[in-house]
Design an enzyme around this catalytic site. Structure first.
Site, PDB file in Angstrom:
ATOM      1  N   GLY A  31      -2.305  25.016   0.634  1.00 40.89           N
ATOM      2  CA  GLY A  31      -3.209  25.361  -0.466  1.00 40.89           C
ATOM      3  C   GLY A  31      -4.216  24.257  -0.741  1.00 40.89           C
ATOM      4  N   CYS A  32      -5.232  24.598  -1.503  1.00 42.66           N
ATOM      5  CA  CYS A  32      -6.312  23.646  -1.758  1.00 42.66           C
ATOM      6  C   CYS A  32      -5.860  22.479  -2.626  1.00 42.66           C
ATOM      7  CB  CYS A  32      -7.506  24.370  -2.378  1.00 42.66           C
ATOM      8  SG  CYS A  32      -7.111  25.392  -3.804  1.00 42.66           S
ATOM      9  N   HIS A  33      -5.176  22.781  -3.750  1.00 44.26           N
ATOM     10  CA  HIS A  33      -4.657  21.692  -4.577  1.00 44.26           C
ATOM     11  C   HIS A  33      -3.642  20.867  -3.779  1.00 44.26           C
ATOM     12  CE1 HIS A  33      -6.425  22.761  -8.437  1.00 44.26           C
ATOM     13  NE2 HIS A  33      -6.001  23.996  -8.331  1.00 44.26           N
TER      14      HIS A  33
ATOM     15  N   THR B  80      -5.152  18.434  -1.194  1.00 51.79           N
ATOM     16  CA  THR B  80      -5.831  17.299  -1.822  1.00 51.79           C
ATOM     17  C   THR B  80      -4.827  16.304  -2.389  1.00 51.79           C
ATOM     18  OG1 THR B  80      -7.535  18.920  -2.384  1.00 51.79           O
ATOM     19  CG2 THR B  80      -7.746  16.740  -3.376  1.00 51.79           C
TER      20      THR B  80
END
Lengths: 356, 356, 356, 356
Positions: D151-153, D156
């Site tokens: 996922g994006c979160h 990161t």
């Protein structure tokens, strides 16, 4: 590989050239200059460029020089007047030049001096300089040493109106209501581009007259002349507006249909066809049949044009969208360089806008 | 205190009425309705409204009803057609009505039905309904039971052009290039108002014809007629654009000076004076001599107008800015209510825009 | 009416004071100053203020002076150090002062000098200056001649954490991750607040230490002490971030529940109740039971606080939203002035945020 | 050329895949699917894609099918559960799959079912699916048939914290305060992503628990274990916030230094070096020594990480920026595909972010 210089790399056009040339298979950046930040490296000024190190041919640790090294090609990103002086020196040493300033766009020195309020630094070059709109002048650009890339508003408006003037379907009486994102104002700090002022705000500017107007007029007159129906003048109102977005230009152009077009009962559909036929084969100009969005072009060299008729008034309305930093500046400059060097115009420029 | 109902309170105009009426010393909200959310309280729908409890007369725990209670006054925030039906019922029970829909703005039923594509639900009321622009009709509004508050684009454009048509300085050939923030599209969800689509984007819309056009034309024709020089028609092109900001309208209006004005060599300075004289004493219309900013009006009922001449073409350009939800909708509706009730028009509406 | 001066009126806090005082029934602006623009009128600097002329007591043609006239009250909008010098002179002539700078917020001169890197210009005043948070010190503010209005980040974070420290439910180990709109950086031009840089961007700043940290620590220690459980220190990390919006602060605060609170199995619901009880009767602090939005407070003096427990970790998370220019600066300054003058704190400050 | 399918092409990840694959020299899109819009062409749904026709290998007139054609590779852009079902069918016909959903990211079925509230549709595949973070698992990805792109979160935050957990410098007690642009919420219409609501607003969401949390925890535990110091659990608080920008994630991570790191008096400089050494040679992860900006990554596959120490508290703070749609989704998926197919990971992904 063609060695390439970027003159005044610390501008937004300089930064955008680095981004786009990092993708270019034949142009290699070997020299970068700037006046105030000479001695710094690219990554000192733009920390994000360290991302280029691993995967592209751009060296982010390249030192910014005061004067350019000898290169085959140079992109000049200086303000007007300073640009002309740099161009003279570059041409003298045999470098081909794409100038992004206004110094060599206008053929008539008197018009230039009226709008730019100073003596032209190199009027002798005006004859050989080519107006850098490939969609119009690609044959002449192919042989040129100096190409003057048009302004962002000009490009967007000229592409919108070229077919209408070339095909003689409008009267020489035009209004261009242009709207631009704020990066067009450059990297210099002003109250008008201060976030808290510009965000959630919209405003017209240069109401007394904007310097892109004579470029637009020059090119529409030329299109009419080359289309076989010379005009003495165009009654052209051009008014730009600042929009709270970073990139993008939308030019909304209004004109009255010429009697000939009215007689033929030109329809909106026929109008779209006329435009499509005019731009057939163009890699970067796309005639659409719905209202275009500036975002469609975001980060890309594309221009989207929607011509239509206002049935109630018989007016032609043409809406045209570009990214002011790409087709309106740097992408077009690279397109010109490709053309000058005999390559496909889209070399290193392919791809869609960044959406959403 | 005048008891007041808000019909369809869950719209953006409903929410803005709550904000502005919370500051009003004489209008007390005693009834709020909505169709889909009846039974909920205001604070269920708009949690931020609990801030009103301690310091204002609005009760955020008020229950939203299906039908309004009896009140002295009602603001109708329904879509067209539904609005007319509600207005009929409200008038029957003796409630004064400010209608924010388009149902009673156009005097000509045929024009209404052409643009709104349905039979008018209450044509008998058209005669007595007053177009709710206090700057034009405050005497008639003062005695009215039903006031039709104009649209946001219409208000901004009409105020821009009224002096020009009343004083006969332009030809009946006008282009209004209008730019609006996105709240004007309302609270309903659409792809075009989805943040990731609309942010960093600008686009024209309603290119085939927008419903505010006939309002603008009606009022400019009336201004000319009342100014003593009746026109048969105006060749009016009106094109709205969506701008990535929440609030604000900028209408840029282009017209050609009438021969009389040209003969008198009307200057930009004289033009500003003509406008200032026309709007002398108006609390909410401000004639400025520099390009206006939509943000100047943010959250306020003010309108800033800058009329100027394009010296090269002899065109009149008028730029006009409002907040689409205030002078373009709710603030103007309250101004109308103040006028209907014999109060100062600025009651509860004083104050500057929220800047920066 | 109380005569009022605004010192350094050309700042954003000066502009916002004009907007809010235009609505105030008892404070009359009779003197405005600025150093660089003395001699200009308000409307020269802020053209939008001409809208105030017709409907408010503010005179937009008031001339900006170098030195303030004698007034009953003054709001000081100068940067630190310059503020202290102005405050001394104002107090000497008997003017009550609300200082919006940091000069009198910290009780400990050594802490001030560590963070502000210069000798305090008026340490003798620190004793009598009151920290301008009415929710904590309204009795002392009521009798004060000099009130030091807290910073925007500080206000938002302190209000979020006061109940937790006063009621001894957390350990003295806190992280405040604060996010602010860009107007908090002021009207001075910087690359970081240039629209094209700041738009579509988010970034932390002052990573090495931000000056609002010692204010927050001072006040949380005081809350614990006044709550009966003195702490020697708080391990406080405060990190601000810049968000691409004009106004608004969201402080997200993380702490670990104290053993006592764990033993009592404090629930999220009980936590909300504890906060509601702590802030009962406050006109501007609203404890909510859902994630708050900065926009709820836009343009208003309200603060929305949502305290909750992270069930998986036993952490307290408190989210707090204000408008940095209102409750975070000017609104709070007026609230302080109201309190100093014995008026209701919400005088001239009522009303909801501008939504949408 | 490797034939490639995009499953659910009408999502934002589908659109972004078209943009990035248009630049890819080896992956050819030959099949696109979507459930609701089958039968339409790409350009019907995304008019801007007609720009791809002239200069790329993507055919914008390709018809969207209900079911994918046979291809060598497929990117699955479906929501969880639906994704797993599609993956099963694709693997059965021998297609290599990069799944962008959460269905195969978590190794523990029980954790999956706790967070996603349904029975896992294909638990048998969990064993062979590889977590698609090349920076950690490139050897295993190289041989995999099914890669689960994170996922994006998660991406990161994990990249921000991997070195700290692998090298045992922090205690297992971490707060991740994550801020995301709004495109992360997808193309579905909600009030929270309506422009007028989301613009000029910031808010936390999923306060009760966000599904990216278990991914982050799983990977940090694995990093510790592979680093030789297995942890039983991590006390991890993860809280996402919505920011008014289209693209970009900034994760601010807070942890306490482990006693060993404190004993060695780890400095901020040494910390940056430790991170640089950990990520040496990575094409897309860049350790910087100043606060990063989300915009640096705009439109690119890069991640910028700034680790530092809060000297006053001894806390480690790590700030990490990506473009949520590129390194946080589609770029990473292509990086995974490149790795699966034995190509350089940066193939078709080179280049800097779009700045300004």
């Amino acid at each position: 590989m063609i060695s390439t210089a970027i003159i005044n790399v610390t501008s937004y056009t300089g930064l955008e050239l680095l981004r786009l040339l990092a993708q270019h298979p034949q142009l290699k950046v070997t020299s970068v200059t700037a006046r105030s930040l000479a001695g710094k490296t690219l990554v000192d000024v733009f920390p994000q460029l360290q991302a280029l190190a691993a995967t592209t041919a751009i060296d982010p640790t390249m030192v910014i020089a005061e004067e350019p090294a000898q290169t085959d090609l140079a992109f000049v990103c200086l303000p007007h007047a300073a640009a002309a002086e740099a161009v003279v020196r570059l041409l003298e040493r045999g470098t081909k030049v794409v100038d992004l300033s206004a110094d060599f766009r206008l053929h008539d020195v008197a018009v230039y001096e009226e709008w730019y309020k100073h003596t032209h630094p190199a009027p002798a070059l005006l004859e050989s300089a080519v107006f850098g709109l490939c969609e119009r002048y690609r044959e002449r650009i192919a042989g040129a040493s100096l190409v003057a890339s048009p302004g962002c508003h000009s490009t967007t408006a000229i592409l919108a109106l070229l077919p209408a003037f070339a095909r003689d379907i409008v009267e020489p009486d035009v209004i261009v209501d242009s709207k631009t994102g704020i990066s067009g104002a450059g990297r210099g700090l002003t109250l008008g581009t201060h976030f808290a002022e510009a965000n959630e705000d919209m405003s017209p500017y240069s109401v007394g007259g904007h310097r892109h107007m004579p470029e637009i007029k020059q090119e529409l007159l030329a299109a009419a002349r080359d289309g076989g129906h010379a005009l003495s003048d165009i009654r052209l109102t051009f008014l730009p507006h600042l929009v709270p977005m970073t990139r993008g230009i939308l030019a909304t152009c209004y004109a009255t249909l010429a009697p000939g077009a009215v007689e033929k009962s030109l329809s909106s559909e026929a109008l779209v066809e006329l435009y499509r036929e005019y731009y057939a084969g163009e890699p970067f100009v796309h005639v659409v049949d719905q209202p275009p969005h500036t975002k469609w072009a975001y980060g890309s060299n594309h221009c989207f044009i929607y011509p239509t008729l206002d049935a109630r008034t018989g007016r032609l309305i043409v809406m045209s969208c570009t990214d002011n930093l790409v087709k309106g500046a740097v992408g077009q400059a690279i397109q010109n360089a490709n053309c000058m060097l005999g390559w496909p115009e889209s070399l290193g420029l392919a791809g869609a806008g960044v959406n959403p």
